[in-house]
Design a protein around this motif. Structure first.
Motif, PDB file in Angstrom:
ATOM      1  N   VAL A   1       8.476  -5.063  -0.779  1.00 26.86           N
ATOM      2  CA  VAL A   1       8.694  -3.799  -1.495  1.00 26.86           C
ATOM      3  C   VAL A   1       7.329  -3.185  -1.806  1.00 26.86           C
ATOM      4  O   VAL A   1       6.599  -3.717  -2.644  1.00 26.86           O
ATOM      5  CB  VAL A   1       9.485  -3.992  -2.806  1.00 26.86           C
ATOM      6  CG1 VAL A   1       9.655  -2.647  -3.513  1.00 26.86           C
ATOM      7  CG2 VAL A   1      10.845  -4.613  -2.521  1.00 26.86           C
ATOM      8  N   PRO A   2       6.934  -2.090  -1.161  1.00 23.93           N
ATOM      9  CA  PRO A   2       5.643  -1.463  -1.451  1.00 23.93           C
ATOM     10  C   PRO A   2       5.644  -0.829  -2.834  1.00 23.93           C
ATOM     11  O   PRO A   2       6.470   0.033  -3.139  1.00 23.93           O
ATOM     12  CB  PRO A   2       5.511  -0.411  -0.343  1.00 23.93           C
ATOM     13  CG  PRO A   2       6.908  -0.129   0.093  1.00 23.93           C
ATOM     14  CD  PRO A   2       7.672  -1.411  -0.085  1.00 23.93           C
ATOM     15  N   TYR A   3       4.702  -1.236  -3.672  1.00 24.11           N
ATOM     16  CA  TYR A   3       4.693  -0.792  -5.058  1.00 24.11           C
ATOM     17  C   TYR A   3       4.437   0.708  -5.191  1.00 24.11           C
ATOM     18  O   TYR A   3       4.811   1.324  -6.187  1.00 24.11           O
ATOM     19  CB  TYR A   3       3.651  -1.578  -5.848  1.00 24.11           C
ATOM     20  CG  TYR A   3       2.222  -1.252  -5.467  1.00 24.11           C
ATOM     21  CD1 TYR A   3       1.526  -0.225  -6.097  1.00 24.11           C
ATOM     22  CD2 TYR A   3       1.566  -1.966  -4.473  1.00 24.11           C
ATOM     23  CE1 TYR A   3       0.227   0.087  -5.741  1.00 24.11           C
ATOM     24  CE2 TYR A   3       0.267  -1.661  -4.106  1.00 24.11           C
ATOM     25  CZ  TYR A   3      -0.402  -0.636  -4.745  1.00 24.11           C
ATOM     26  OH  TYR A   3      -1.680  -0.322  -4.381  1.00 24.11           O
ATOM     27  N   ASN A   4       3.763   1.302  -4.192  1.00 19.65           N
ATOM     28  CA  ASN A   4       3.414   2.716  -4.317  1.00 19.65           C
ATOM     29  C   ASN A   4       4.477   3.664  -3.757  1.00 19.65           C
ATOM     30  O   ASN A   4       4.280   4.877  -3.743  1.00 19.65           O
ATOM     31  CB  ASN A   4       2.062   3.001  -3.659  1.00 19.65           C
ATOM     32  CG  ASN A   4       2.002   2.496  -2.237  1.00 19.65           C
ATOM     33  OD1 ASN A   4       2.989   1.986  -1.722  1.00 19.65           O
ATOM     34  ND2 ASN A   4       0.848   2.629  -1.601  1.00 19.65           N
ATOM     35  N   MET A   5       5.615   3.139  -3.310  1.00 15.33           N
ATOM     36  CA  MET A   5       6.681   4.019  -2.814  1.00 15.33           C
ATOM     37  C   MET A   5       7.227   4.903  -3.932  1.00 15.33           C
ATOM     38  O   MET A   5       7.556   6.073  -3.709  1.00 15.33           O
ATOM     39  CB  MET A   5       7.816   3.203  -2.200  1.00 15.33           C
ATOM     40  CG  MET A   5       8.904   4.053  -1.540  1.00 15.33           C
ATOM     41  SD  MET A   5       8.314   4.993  -0.107  1.00 15.33           S
ATOM     42  CE  MET A   5       8.124   3.675   1.094  1.00 15.33           C
ATOM     43  N   GLU A   6       7.281   4.375  -5.137  1.00 16.21           N
ATOM     44  CA  GLU A   6       7.773   5.173  -6.272  1.00 16.21           C
ATOM     45  C   GLU A   6       6.884   6.397  -6.477  1.00 16.21           C
ATOM     46  O   GLU A   6       7.377   7.503  -6.726  1.00 16.21           O
ATOM     47  CB  GLU A   6       7.802   4.318  -7.536  1.00 16.21           C
ATOM     48  CG  GLU A   6       8.333   5.056  -8.757  1.00 16.21           C
ATOM     49  CD  GLU A   6       8.439   4.169  -9.977  1.00 16.21           C
ATOM     50  OE1 GLU A   6       8.905   4.669 -11.029  1.00 16.21           O
ATOM     51  OE2 GLU A   6       8.057   2.984  -9.905  1.00 16.21           O
ATOM     52  N   ARG A   7       5.577   6.215  -6.364  1.00 14.48           N
ATOM     53  CA  ARG A   7       4.653   7.334  -6.524  1.00 14.48           C
ATOM     54  C   ARG A   7       4.856   8.368  -5.425  1.00 14.48           C
ATOM     55  O   ARG A   7       4.848   9.578  -5.679  1.00 14.48           O
ATOM     56  CB  ARG A   7       3.214   6.821  -6.494  1.00 14.48           C
ATOM     57  CG  ARG A   7       2.165   7.896  -6.756  1.00 14.48           C
ATOM     58  CD  ARG A   7       0.765   7.360  -6.498  1.00 14.48           C
ATOM     59  NE  ARG A   7       0.552   6.097  -7.163  1.00 14.48           N
ATOM     60  CZ  ARG A   7      -0.426   5.253  -6.835  1.00 14.48           C
ATOM     61  NH1 ARG A   7      -1.242   5.529  -5.846  1.00 14.48           N
ATOM     62  NH2 ARG A   7      -0.566   4.121  -7.493  1.00 14.48           N
ATOM     63  N   LEU A   8       5.030   7.898  -4.187  1.00 21.48           N
ATOM     64  CA  LEU A   8       5.250   8.824  -3.078  1.00 21.48           C
ATOM     65  C   LEU A   8       6.521   9.647  -3.310  1.00 21.48           C
ATOM     66  O   LEU A   8       6.528  10.862  -3.097  1.00 21.48           O
ATOM     67  CB  LEU A   8       5.344   8.041  -1.772  1.00 21.48           C
ATOM     68  CG  LEU A   8       5.433   8.844  -0.474  1.00 21.48           C
ATOM     69  CD1 LEU A   8       4.833   8.032   0.676  1.00 21.48           C
ATOM     70  CD2 LEU A   8       6.875   9.208  -0.122  1.00 21.48           C
ATOM     71  N   LEU A   9       7.589   8.984  -3.745  1.00 27.42           N
ATOM     72  CA  LEU A   9       8.845   9.693  -3.995  1.00 27.42           C
ATOM     73  C   LEU A   9       8.698  10.693  -5.135  1.00 27.42           C
ATOM     74  O   LEU A   9       9.324  11.768  -5.117  1.00 27.42           O
ATOM     75  CB  LEU A   9       9.951   8.686  -4.311  1.00 27.42           C
ATOM     76  CG  LEU A   9      10.340   7.731  -3.168  1.00 27.42           C
ATOM     77  CD1 LEU A   9      11.366   6.718  -3.649  1.00 27.42           C
ATOM     78  CD2 LEU A   9      10.870   8.510  -1.973  1.00 27.42           C
ATOM     79  N   TYR A  10       7.873  10.348  -6.105  1.00 32.09           N
ATOM     80  CA  TYR A  10       7.638  11.253  -7.237  1.00 32.09           C
ATOM     81  C   TYR A  10       7.037  12.572  -6.751  1.00 32.09           C
ATOM     82  O   TYR A  10       7.490  13.661  -7.120  1.00 32.09           O
ATOM     83  CB  TYR A  10       6.715  10.555  -8.240  1.00 32.09           C
ATOM     84  CG  TYR A  10       6.241  11.426  -9.373  1.00 32.09           C
ATOM     85  CD1 TYR A  10       7.107  11.830 -10.387  1.00 32.09           C
ATOM     86  CD2 TYR A  10       4.899  11.810  -9.444  1.00 32.09           C
ATOM     87  CE1 TYR A  10       6.657  12.621 -11.435  1.00 32.09           C
ATOM     88  CE2 TYR A  10       4.441  12.595 -10.491  1.00 32.09           C
ATOM     89  CZ  TYR A  10       5.324  13.001 -11.485  1.00 32.09           C
ATOM     90  OH  TYR A  10       4.865  13.774 -12.519  1.00 32.09           O
ATOM     91  N   TYR A  11       6.027  12.486  -5.903  1.00 35.32           N
ATOM     92  CA  TYR A  11       5.407  13.711  -5.391  1.00 35.32           C
ATOM     93  C   TYR A  11       6.293  14.402  -4.358  1.00 35.32           C
ATOM     94  O   TYR A  11       6.289  15.630  -4.245  1.00 35.32           O
ATOM     95  CB  TYR A  11       4.034  13.404  -4.812  1.00 35.32           C
ATOM     96  CG  TYR A  11       3.018  13.079  -5.877  1.00 35.32           C
ATOM     97  CD1 TYR A  11       2.641  14.045  -6.805  1.00 35.32           C
ATOM     98  CD2 TYR A  11       2.453  11.815  -5.975  1.00 35.32           C
ATOM     99  CE1 TYR A  11       1.723  13.763  -7.812  1.00 35.32           C
ATOM    100  CE2 TYR A  11       1.533  11.526  -6.966  1.00 35.32           C
ATOM    101  CZ  TYR A  11       1.170  12.496  -7.886  1.00 35.32           C
ATOM    102  OH  TYR A  11       0.269  12.205  -8.882  1.00 35.32           O
TER     103      TYR A  11
END
Length: 223
Positions: free
Chosen positions: A40-50
């Motif tokens: 699970v890539p931890y930075n996917m949430e950030r990408l989805l946010y933007y």
């Protein structure tokens, strides 16, 4: 302009970008490019946010589903938006080795296994021979030195190629010194009061083991 995400067999990022399936795998596969073995890539949430225009409430609801079920399937609207900016490619170990060999034989460039994953994806999507008139050009991010990956390089190119690399001026001098250094047992790191105090004491101990602060800084600058 667009980004291409290259993954190995642990391909949750590829599945997300390709099908909208941000689904955690049941197990992690061992690969030659082990630094990108990710469930699970931890930075996917950030990408989805933007991606959603900083819609924190929507992304929070998505991540709650992911946390509870291990699976988040993006709605078509957001998958299509994602594809406007990203492409992806899954690269297994066989393709990784082929890319490493092609880079070495055809371009005299020895790539580490992770960079080879990226090269394989780029060549598959854009072709193996660069087009000088292409605009914009294709840029591949090299992620590490091959000096750290003897097993992967030897599997892809043979042990003779690895030995030739070690003997060449291309092999980093700092890595050569590490390989030539005599192995020694380290003392056990003991707890030193608070976590902060322990971390400080452990860092000082490790620096001393590595030959003192100046040598440690020199090694970091070379690797």
């Amino acid at each position: 302009r667009r980004f291409v995400a290259a993954t190995n067999a642990n391909d949750i990022t590829h599945r997300t970008f390709d099908r909208g399936e941000f689904h955690r795998s049941d197990e992690m596969e061992k690969t030659l490019s082990d630094a990108i073995n990710i469930q699970v890539p931890y930075n996917m949430e950030r990408l989805l946010y933007y991606l959603t225009g900083e819609d924190s409430a929507l992304v929070s609801s998505w991540m709650k589903v992911m946390d509870e079920t291990g699976k988040l399937t993006l709605p078509d609207r957001w998958l299509n938006e994602l594809k406007q900016h990203f492409s992806s490619r899954r690269v297994d170990d066989e393709a990784t080795c082929k890319a490493m060999e092609h880079a070495y034989r055809q371009h005299q460039y020895l790539a580490d296994p992770h960079t080879s994953v990226a090269l394989s994806a780029a060549w598959h999507i854009y072709g193996e021979e660069a087009d000088p008139s292409a605009s914009p050009p294709v840029v591949v991010m090299a992620t590490a030195s091959p000096c750290k990956f003897e097993d992967s390089v030897s599997i892809a190119l043979g042990s003779e190629t690895w030995q030739k690399y070690i003997a060449s001026s291309e092999f980093p001098e700092a890595a050569r010194q590490i390989l030539q250094a005599k192995e020694k047992a380290f003392d056990k790191l003991e707890k030193e009061g608070s976590l902060k105090a322990s971390q400080s004491a452990w860092e000082s101990a490790v620096r001393e083991w590595l030959g003192g602060k100046k040598k440690w800084q020199w090694l970091r600058s070379k690797l």
